[in-house]
Scaffold this motif. Structure first.
Motif, PDB file in Angstrom:
ATOM      1  N   GLU A 129       0.824  -1.208   0.000  1.00  0.00           N
ATOM      2  CA  GLU A 129       0.000   0.000   0.000  1.00  0.00           C
ATOM      3  C   GLU A 129       0.859   1.258   0.000  1.00  0.00           C
ATOM      4  OE1 GLU A 129      -3.448   0.008   0.034  1.00  0.00           O
ATOM      5  OE2 GLU A 129      -3.383  -2.182  -0.211  1.00  0.00           O
ATOM      6  N   GLY A 130       2.165   1.080  -0.142  1.00  0.00           N
ATOM      7  CA  GLY A 130       3.051   2.240  -0.195  1.00  0.00           C
ATOM      8  C   GLY A 130       3.208   2.943   1.137  1.00  0.00           C
ATOM      9  N   MET A 131       3.141   2.181   2.229  1.00  0.00           N
ATOM     10  CA  MET A 131       3.300   2.816   3.542  1.00  0.00           C
ATOM     11  C   MET A 131       4.565   2.338   4.233  1.00  0.00           C
ATOM     12  SD  MET A 131      -0.531   2.699   4.979  1.00  0.00           S
ATOM     13  CE  MET A 131       0.108   2.907   6.607  1.00  0.00           C
ATOM     14  N   THR A 132       5.536   1.900   3.456  1.00  0.00           N
ATOM     15  CA  THR A 132       6.754   1.324   4.018  1.00  0.00           C
ATOM     16  C   THR A 132       7.392   2.269   5.026  1.00  0.00           C
ATOM     17  OG1 THR A 132       7.061   0.513   1.783  1.00  0.00           O
ATOM     18  CG2 THR A 132       8.815   0.062   3.362  1.00  0.00           C
ATOM     19  N   VAL A 133       7.443   3.534   4.648  1.00  0.00           N
ATOM     20  CA  VAL A 133       8.118   4.500   5.521  1.00  0.00           C
ATOM     21  C   VAL A 133       7.377   4.644   6.845  1.00  0.00           C
ATOM     22  CG1 VAL A 133       8.872   6.873   5.750  1.00  0.00           C
ATOM     23  CG2 VAL A 133       9.028   5.733   3.532  1.00  0.00           C
ATOM     24  N   GLY A 134       6.052   4.762   6.752  1.00  0.00           N
ATOM     25  CA  GLY A 134       5.258   4.919   7.968  1.00  0.00           C
ATOM     26  C   GLY A 134       5.418   3.731   8.894  1.00  0.00           C
ATOM     27  N   LEU A 185       7.971   1.474   8.988  1.00  0.00           N
ATOM     28  CA  LEU A 185       9.319   1.465   9.547  1.00  0.00           C
ATOM     29  C   LEU A 185       9.445   2.503  10.649  1.00  0.00           C
ATOM     30  CD1 LEU A 185      11.831   0.967   6.606  1.00  0.00           C
ATOM     31  CD2 LEU A 185      11.303  -0.534   8.533  1.00  0.00           C
ATOM     32  N   ASP A 186       8.825   3.651  10.388  1.00  0.00           N
ATOM     33  CA  ASP A 186       8.862   4.742  11.351  1.00  0.00           C
ATOM     34  C   ASP A 186       8.326   4.263  12.703  1.00  0.00           C
ATOM     35  OD1 ASP A 186       9.193   7.564  11.966  1.00  0.00           O
ATOM     36  OD2 ASP A 186       7.005   7.521  12.217  1.00  0.00           O
ATOM     37  N   PHE A 187       7.262   3.422  12.641  1.00  0.00           N
ATOM     38  CA  PHE A 187       6.662   2.982  13.896  1.00  0.00           C
ATOM     39  C   PHE A 187       7.492   1.909  14.597  1.00  0.00           C
ATOM     40  CE2 PHE A 187       3.768   0.059  16.172  1.00  0.00           C
ATOM     41  CZ  PHE A 187       3.486   0.910  17.223  1.00  0.00           C
ATOM     42  N   ILE A 188       7.970   0.924  13.832  1.00  0.00           N
ATOM     43  CA  ILE A 188       8.603  -0.193  14.549  1.00  0.00           C
ATOM     44  C   ILE A 188      10.102  -0.031  14.761  1.00  0.00           C
ATOM     45  CG2 ILE A 188       6.892  -1.847  13.681  1.00  0.00           C
ATOM     46  CD1 ILE A 188       9.337  -3.038  12.090  1.00  0.00           C
ATOM     47  N   PHE A 204       9.777  12.478  16.921  1.00  0.00           N
ATOM     48  CA  PHE A 204      11.171  12.224  16.557  1.00  0.00           C
ATOM     49  C   PHE A 204      11.220  11.888  15.071  1.00  0.00           C
ATOM     50  CE2 PHE A 204      10.472  11.073  20.917  1.00  0.00           C
ATOM     51  CZ  PHE A 204      11.531  11.636  21.592  1.00  0.00           C
ATOM     52  N   PRO A 205      12.244  12.338  14.382  1.00  0.00           N
ATOM     53  CA  PRO A 205      12.368  11.964  12.965  1.00  0.00           C
ATOM     54  C   PRO A 205      12.687  10.475  12.834  1.00  0.00           C
ATOM     55  CG  PRO A 205      14.309  13.160  13.717  1.00  0.00           C
ATOM     56  CD  PRO A 205      13.303  13.238  14.816  1.00  0.00           C
ATOM     57  N   THR A 206      12.371   9.955  11.652  1.00  0.00           N
ATOM     58  CA  THR A 206      12.530   8.510  11.450  1.00  0.00           C
ATOM     59  C   THR A 206      13.959   8.053  11.673  1.00  0.00           C
ATOM     60  OG1 THR A 206      10.786   8.639   9.833  1.00  0.00           O
ATOM     61  CG2 THR A 206      12.101   6.636   9.834  1.00  0.00           C
ATOM     62  N   TRP A 207      14.921   8.847  11.219  1.00  0.00           N
ATOM     63  CA  TRP A 207      16.308   8.386  11.349  1.00  0.00           C
ATOM     64  C   TRP A 207      16.703   8.287  12.814  1.00  0.00           C
ATOM     65  CZ3 TRP A 207      19.581  11.463  14.055  1.00  0.00           C
ATOM     66  CH2 TRP A 207      19.273  12.817  14.162  1.00  0.00           C
TER      67      TRP A 207
END
Lengths: 330, 254
Positions: free
Chosen positions: A210-215, A217-220, A291-294
């Protein structure tokens, strides 16, 4: 010729009574050294009375009474050493990491099972999108269909405190069940491991589709490494229990179980404080975009690295000095 | 006084004496659990009201506490589910309040008190024993294992033993002096099981219906025997004289 039962009781009763009194005081913790010696003498005397009663007056109330009295005194005298702070520190500095290293095979198997589930779940959903309807809970699917993270909403409704503690108890339940289901010959643990793997894999794959890879990853990213490690370790403990049931070796099954159970629960208890910490991270850091993803990813990798470094290194230096008692204990 | 064979835990002490402790069955365990569960329930009722009072306070002083309160709530659930049992068993000699009320305690299979690890194992397994509800798995395991252990007990190597309240007074009650004149001439020493039987009768006699009391006493005298005809007639005259005679018999050797 033995004494008549009533004479036996009335002659010895004084000693039994004072032993009972001393045991009562021992429980309250107000014994002097002198009284402790008396307790020991009286216990030995009662034990010999019990032997007498077993021979001459079996199955009488006097026999039953002595049985019970001696059991109480026995429990009071042969107590296991009390666990104190020093023991807790020693447990985390040496005992826990060392047990884990000794049982690394089980933890590895558990990790393999989990990864197997992960792969299965991910492949099914990537290959056939409708598989998600089977593997991913309906609530989560709805959020993903709307292009949102399901975790955003929990946060906006409840204060972060309760999210954190709710997550902590949820993780705790999963961890405990993963361990305890090992009593079904290890099959329960395997099921939970594979099942969790499949679910997480399926959700990951769905988010990717669904194209939410970033979201996702951001969570876990922040809590994932440590949390999954803990579940895998608990799975290893569950497999230890299962192994003791299936292949007890030279011991009777019940004894092998008790022995391995004590070792296995060390792994679970050792994980508890880390589980609590990671619950806080999952509740406060992971959701939302404070917090930013990185930063989250860096935190997650650091925590995971530290956790495993601790597990694999701690207590290694003084391994030689304490090896002997450990062998005799296990 | 039970005659049915009930499961026992055999323990060999370092003094080379074998202890045998009665194992607590499903009834004791259920009742003890009910006591513990209701204690926890009342704790939660009280906690709930206190909490509601705090949150709904008119001045709003405690508003800031509500999220902290929720955290406490969840932590409290955790504490009552896991800690209550383990701490009880580790620090109060194998007894939670419910177990203490019922007179049962957790011990290892060798009769020694439980430590932290055993208690943790058996209480972590509560989650599995509770499956799929109201301890169904645990109850089946209780019925199938010879020592009435649930799965958690099997894994931890623990067992619940029963403490009986045994009254030794009946052995040492003074014999009435009035009948000493009618003491039988040819008494033999009673065997321990006969002493036990007579004492059990004497303990329960005051609660029996008069004619039953008399009949049973007479049968007791016949069983014990050792009387000439005229002595027996004198003894069997009333239930008081029967019991006095019996009491005298079990107290013959001083």
């Amino acid at each position: 010729m033995a004494l008549a039962l009533t004479t036996f009781v009335s002659q010895k009763r004084e000693g039994w009574k004072s032993l009972e009194g001393l045991l009562e005081r021992q429980r309250a913790g107000t014994l002097t050294l002198e009284e402790l010696r008396t307790l020991d003498t009286l216990y030995r005397r009662a034990a010999s009375d019990l032997a007498l009663a077993q021979t001459f007056y079996p199955d009488t109330d006097a026999h039953r009474f002595l049985n019970q009295l001696c059991a109480r005194a026995y429990a009071a005298i042969y107590q296991p050493p009390r666990e104190r702070w020093a023991a807790v520190r020693g447990f985390f500095r040496r005992d826990f990491p060392r047990t884990l290293r000794r049982e690394l095979g089980f933890v590895g198997t558990s990790a393999a099972l989990f990864c197997l589930g992960l792969l299965l779940g991910a492949l099914v959903v990537l290959w056939e999108p409708r598989g998600a309807e089977l593997l991913v809970p309906a609530g989560v699917r709805q959020y993903v269909a709307q292009g949102r993270m399901w975790t955003d909403d929990i946060l906006s409704v409840a204060p972060p405190n309760s999210v954190s503690s709710g997550i902590a108890t949820n993780n705790l339940t999963v961890t405990i069940l993963t361990f305890a289901m090992g009593i079904f010959a290890g099959l329960g643990t395997m099921f939970i491991l594979v099942n969790n793997g499949v679910q997480i894999g399926a959700i990951t794959a769905l988010c990717i589709r669904e194209g939410m890879t970033v979201g996702f990853l951001d969570f876990i990213a922040a809590h994932g490494p440590v949390e999954l490690s803990i579940i895998v370790i608990a799975g290893g403990a569950g497999l230890m229990v299962g192994q003791a049931l299936v292949d007890p070796g030279e011991l009777p099954r019940s004894q092998a179980l008790a022995l391995r159970g004590r070792e296995a629960v060390k792994l679970v208890l050792g994980c508890a404080p880390f589980l609590a910490c990671i619950g806080v991270v999952e509740g406060y850091v992971s959701p939302g975009d404070l917090f930013p993803t990185w930063a989250k990813a860096a935190l997650g990798l650091t925590l995971g690295g530290l956790f495993w470094a601790y597990l694999l290194r701690a207590g290694r230096a003084d391994a030689d000095t304490t090896e002997a008692p450990e062998v005799s204990a296990s | 006084m039970s005659t049915a064979p009930s499961p026992h835990l055999a323990v060999a002490t370092p003094e080379r004496v074998a202890l045998s402790l009665p194992v607590a069955g499903i009834g004791y365990r259920c009742l003890a659990w009910l006591v513990d569960a209701s204690l926890l329930f009342f704790f939660w009722v009280v906690a709930y009201f206190v909490f509601t009072l705090l949150v709904s306070d008119v001045l709003g002083v405690f508003q800031g506490l509500s999220s902290l309160g929720q955290t406490l709530l969840v932590v409290g659930v955790f504490a009552t589910q896991w800690l209550y049992w383990t701490l009880g068993e580790v620090f109060f000699h194998g007894q939670t309040p419910g177990k203490r009320a019922l007179g049962i305690r957790v011990v290892r299979l060798d009769g020694s008190p439980v430590g932290l690890y055993e208690s943790a194992v058996r209480n972590l397994c509560r989650a599995v024993d509770f499956l799929p509800g109201v301890y169904a798995v645990g109850c089946i395991s209780l019925l199938l294992t010879p020592r009435h252990q649930r799965l958690g007990d099997v894994l931890a190597g623990t067992v619940l033993v029963r403490e009986e309240r045994i009254d030794l007074d009946k052995y040492t009650q003074p014999a009435p002096q009035a009948t000493s004149g009618a003491a039988p001439s040819t008494t033999r020493a009673l065997k321990p099981d006969e002493v036990e039987l007579v004492l059990a009768f004497l303990t329960r006699a005051p609660g029996l219906a008069p004619d039953v009391r008399r009949n049973m006493g007479a049968r007791m005298v016949e069983k014990v025997g050792g009387l000439t005809d005229e002595e027996r007639d004198a003894v069997l005259a009333s239930s008081e004289s029967i019991e006095a005679h019996l009491r005298g018999l079990v107290r013959t050797e001083r």
